[in-house]
Design a protein around this motif. Structure first.
Motif, PDB file in Angstrom:
ATOM      1  N   ALA A 163       0.837  -1.211   0.000  1.00 52.47           N
ATOM      2  CA  ALA A 163       0.000   0.000   0.000  1.00 52.47           C
ATOM      3  C   ALA A 163       0.866   1.253   0.000  1.00 52.47           C
ATOM      4  CB  ALA A 163      -0.937  -0.013   1.201  1.00 52.47           C
ATOM      5  N   VAL A 164       2.009   1.201   0.669  1.00 55.18           N
ATOM      6  CA  VAL A 164       2.931   2.347   0.686  1.00 55.18           C
ATOM      7  C   VAL A 164       3.487   2.586  -0.709  1.00 55.18           C
ATOM      8  CG1 VAL A 164       5.158   3.164   1.538  1.00 55.18           C
ATOM      9  CG2 VAL A 164       3.535   2.109   3.119  1.00 55.18           C
ATOM     10  N   LEU A 165       3.887   1.524  -1.377  1.00 53.95           N
ATOM     11  CA  LEU A 165       4.438   1.647  -2.735  1.00 53.95           C
ATOM     12  C   LEU A 165       3.387   2.203  -3.699  1.00 53.95           C
ATOM     13  CD1 LEU A 165       6.277  -1.791  -2.777  1.00 53.95           C
ATOM     14  CD2 LEU A 165       7.357   0.455  -2.586  1.00 53.95           C
ATOM     15  N   ILE A 166       2.159   1.728  -3.570  1.00 54.05           N
ATOM     16  CA  ILE A 166       1.080   2.202  -4.440  1.00 54.05           C
ATOM     17  C   ILE A 166       0.771   3.664  -4.143  1.00 54.05           C
ATOM     18  CG2 ILE A 166      -1.386   1.921  -4.932  1.00 54.05           C
ATOM     19  CD1 ILE A 166      -0.912  -1.129  -4.483  1.00 54.05           C
ATOM     20  N   SER A 167       0.838   4.042  -2.875  1.00 52.09           N
ATOM     21  CA  SER A 167       0.592   5.431  -2.512  1.00 52.09           C
ATOM     22  C   SER A 167       1.664   6.351  -3.084  1.00 52.09           C
ATOM     23  CB  SER A 167       0.532   5.567  -0.989  1.00 52.09           C
ATOM     24  OG  SER A 167       0.388   6.909  -0.599  1.00 52.09           O
ATOM     25  N   LEU A 168       2.928   5.909  -3.056  1.00 52.69           N
ATOM     26  CA  LEU A 168       4.017   6.719  -3.590  1.00 52.69           C
ATOM     27  C   LEU A 168       3.889   6.907  -5.101  1.00 52.69           C
ATOM     28  CD1 LEU A 168       7.044   5.344  -1.517  1.00 52.69           C
ATOM     29  CD2 LEU A 168       6.048   7.633  -1.386  1.00 52.69           C
ATOM     30  N   ALA A 169       3.242   5.966  -5.763  1.00 55.62           N
ATOM     31  CA  ALA A 169       3.057   6.088  -7.213  1.00 55.62           C
ATOM     32  C   ALA A 169       2.189   7.284  -7.578  1.00 55.62           C
ATOM     33  CB  ALA A 169       2.428   4.808  -7.766  1.00 55.62           C
ATOM     34  N   LYS A 170       1.425   7.792  -6.627  1.00 50.32           N
ATOM     35  CA  LYS A 170       0.597   8.977  -6.891  1.00 50.32           C
ATOM     36  C   LYS A 170       1.460  10.203  -7.179  1.00 50.32           C
ATOM     37  CE  LYS A 170      -3.042   7.306  -3.738  1.00 50.32           C
ATOM     38  NZ  LYS A 170      -4.014   6.918  -4.773  1.00 50.32           N
ATOM     39  N   GLN A 171       2.723  10.167  -6.797  1.00 55.25           N
ATOM     40  CA  GLN A 171       3.617  11.292  -7.046  1.00 55.25           C
ATOM     41  C   GLN A 171       4.162  11.309  -8.472  1.00 55.25           C
ATOM     42  OE1 GLN A 171       6.597  12.020  -4.034  1.00 55.25           O
ATOM     43  NE2 GLN A 171       5.343  11.117  -2.404  1.00 55.25           N
ATOM     44  N   VAL A 172       3.845  10.289  -9.258  1.00 54.01           N
ATOM     45  CA  VAL A 172       4.306  10.218 -10.649  1.00 54.01           C
ATOM     46  C   VAL A 172       3.087  10.310 -11.557  1.00 54.01           C
ATOM     47  CG1 VAL A 172       5.487   8.829 -12.384  1.00 54.01           C
ATOM     48  CG2 VAL A 172       6.275   8.787 -10.003  1.00 54.01           C
ATOM     49  N   ASN A 173       3.044  11.344 -12.372  1.00 58.53           N
ATOM     50  CA  ASN A 173       1.904  11.529 -13.276  1.00 58.53           C
ATOM     51  C   ASN A 173       1.736  10.323 -14.196  1.00 58.53           C
ATOM     52  OD1 ASN A 173       1.368  14.115 -12.304  1.00 58.53           O
ATOM     53  ND2 ASN A 173       2.778  15.082 -13.747  1.00 58.53           N
ATOM     54  N   GLY A 174       0.549   9.740 -14.155  1.00 59.24           N
ATOM     55  CA  GLY A 174       0.230   8.639 -15.049  1.00 59.24           C
ATOM     56  C   GLY A 174       0.526   7.256 -14.522  1.00 59.24           C
ATOM     57  N   LEU A 175       1.155   7.140 -13.354  1.00 61.44           N
ATOM     58  CA  LEU A 175       1.503   5.813 -12.838  1.00 61.44           C
ATOM     59  C   LEU A 175       0.440   5.238 -11.913  1.00 61.44           C
ATOM     60  CD1 LEU A 175       3.555   3.526 -12.717  1.00 61.44           C
ATOM     61  CD2 LEU A 175       4.730   4.751 -10.878  1.00 61.44           C
ATOM     62  N   ASP A 176      -0.360   6.100 -11.306  1.00 64.38           N
ATOM     63  CA  ASP A 176      -1.389   5.646 -10.359  1.00 64.38           C
ATOM     64  C   ASP A 176      -2.566   5.074 -11.137  1.00 64.38           C
ATOM     65  OD1 ASP A 176      -2.899   5.216  -8.081  1.00 64.38           O
ATOM     66  OD2 ASP A 176      -3.661   7.281  -8.036  1.00 64.38           O
ATOM     67  N   THR A 177      -2.432   3.803 -11.540  1.00 68.15           N
ATOM     68  CA  THR A 177      -3.443   3.151 -12.370  1.00 68.15           C
ATOM     69  C   THR A 177      -3.801   1.792 -11.791  1.00 68.15           C
ATOM     70  OG1 THR A 177      -1.834   2.005 -13.769  1.00 68.15           O
ATOM     71  CG2 THR A 177      -2.466   4.264 -14.428  1.00 68.15           C
ATOM     72  N   PRO A 178      -4.962   1.259 -12.151  1.00 65.95           N
ATOM     73  CA  PRO A 178      -5.309  -0.103 -11.704  1.00 65.95           C
ATOM     74  C   PRO A 178      -4.304  -1.141 -12.177  1.00 65.95           C
ATOM     75  CG  PRO A 178      -7.266   1.047 -12.500  1.00 65.95           C
ATOM     76  CD  PRO A 178      -6.096   1.924 -12.837  1.00 65.95           C
ATOM     77  N   ALA A 179      -3.743  -0.945 -13.369  1.00 63.97           N
ATOM     78  CA  ALA A 179      -2.778  -1.918 -13.891  1.00 63.97           C
ATOM     79  C   ALA A 179      -1.517  -1.948 -13.030  1.00 63.97           C
ATOM     80  CB  ALA A 179      -2.417  -1.567 -15.338  1.00 63.97           C
ATOM     81  N   PHE A 180      -1.011  -0.777 -12.651  1.00 62.46           N
ATOM     82  CA  PHE A 180       0.166  -0.729 -11.790  1.00 62.46           C
ATOM     83  C   PHE A 180      -0.146  -1.320 -10.426  1.00 62.46           C
ATOM     84  CE2 PHE A 180       2.534   1.506  -8.446  1.00 62.46           C
ATOM     85  CZ  PHE A 180       3.839   1.176  -8.798  1.00 62.46           C
TER      86      PHE A 180
END
Length: 272
Positions: A163-180
């Motif tokens: 969950a921490v890794l997925i939350s950090l992905a929000k800081q990268v435009n376009g990475l916060d996706t269901p696929a990731f």
């Protein structure tokens, strides 16, 4: 008749000894064969069932960043949980990104995961898998920089929490996706992560970060000169003297997007 019975009994005893001895030999032989097989399994690196998109090298264990036709190659071995790697990235990532964008270097990233062996947790492997998922999505470089900017203490297994890794992905435009998110949660590239580590075990290198410029070690020193961002740029320019610069984006990967502004330098909302 008595003599015949004694002879028969002696022959029977010899047969039993031979059978027992043969059984023992068979067990020993089987154990030796099993030991050889186990040892071979330990020494032969496994072939990952799947590798992230765009990976290169033997068994696709290397993540390339920057122009494939750049005149110089920076090779970096890093563990997501490694504090020395975090220090290196916080000091050098801006310079390395700039050199990549200028077509002066391409970077071969080897994402290893050995710290989990010595420190309780699974943050190295989970972090490495998340980086592989980001590579799959074409956002490796920016997510890599985000992870190291938000790296927890080595003994804090925050990266072991998906969950921490997925939350950090929000800081990268376009990475916060269901696929990731699905890629991270299902540990899609766990086999690939193990293969990268096995490759590192065989490499002869024993610590991270290990940094090479055109195959020559430059961290913490290049000859007698201490590495600094300015020295790194100088060494690259010297190596590229008279050579044509590369074309950014020539590695066939999606150009690295601009990362969103960091929310906070904490791996999770609960971190101090």
């Amino acid at each position: 008749m008595q003599a015949q019975r004694e002879a028969d009994e002696a022959a029977s005893r010899r047969r039993k000894k031979l059978i027992a001895g043969g059984s023992v030999f068979a067990v020993i032989a089987a154990a030796v064969v099993t030991g050889v097989i186990v040892q071979n399994q330990r020494s032969e690196p496994e072939t990952p069932a799947a590798a992230p998109a765009g990976t290169t090298g033997d068994k696709n264990l290397v993540i390339p960043v920057g122009a494939a036709n750049a005149p110089s190659v920076l090779t970096v071995y890093e563990d997501p949980r490694c504090p020395a790697c975090g220090s290196f990235e916080r000091e050098f990532s801006a310079t390395i990104d700039q050199l990549e964008d200028q077509g002066k270097i391409s970077t071969n990233a080897h994402i290893v995961s050995f710290i989990d062996r010595a420190v309780p947790g699974k943050g190295s492997k989970s972090g490495a898998n998340a980086l592989a998922c980001a590579q799959d999505a074409g956002h490796f470089r920016d997510f890599h920089d985000v992870l190291y900017r938000n790296q927890p203490e080595e003994t804090n297994d925050a990266f072991g929490d998906k969950a921490v890794l997925i939350s950090l992905a929000k800081q990268v435009n376009g990475l916060d996706t269901p696929a990731f998110e699905a890629c991270v949660n299902e540990d899609r590239y766990g086999g690939w992560v193990s293969s990268v580590q096995q490759d590192f075990d065989k490499s002869g290198y024993r610590s991270t970060p290990t940094v090479l410029l055109n195959g020559q070690p430059i961290y913490p020193k290049n000859g007698n000169d201490q590495i600094t961002p300015a020295n790194l740029a100088k060494w690259v320019d010297a190596a590229n003297q008279g050579k044509q610069l590369g074309t950014p984006g020539s590695n066939g990967q999606t150009p690295a997007p601009t990362a969103a502004a960091p929310e906070a330098n904490n791996p999770s909302p609960n971190a101090g």
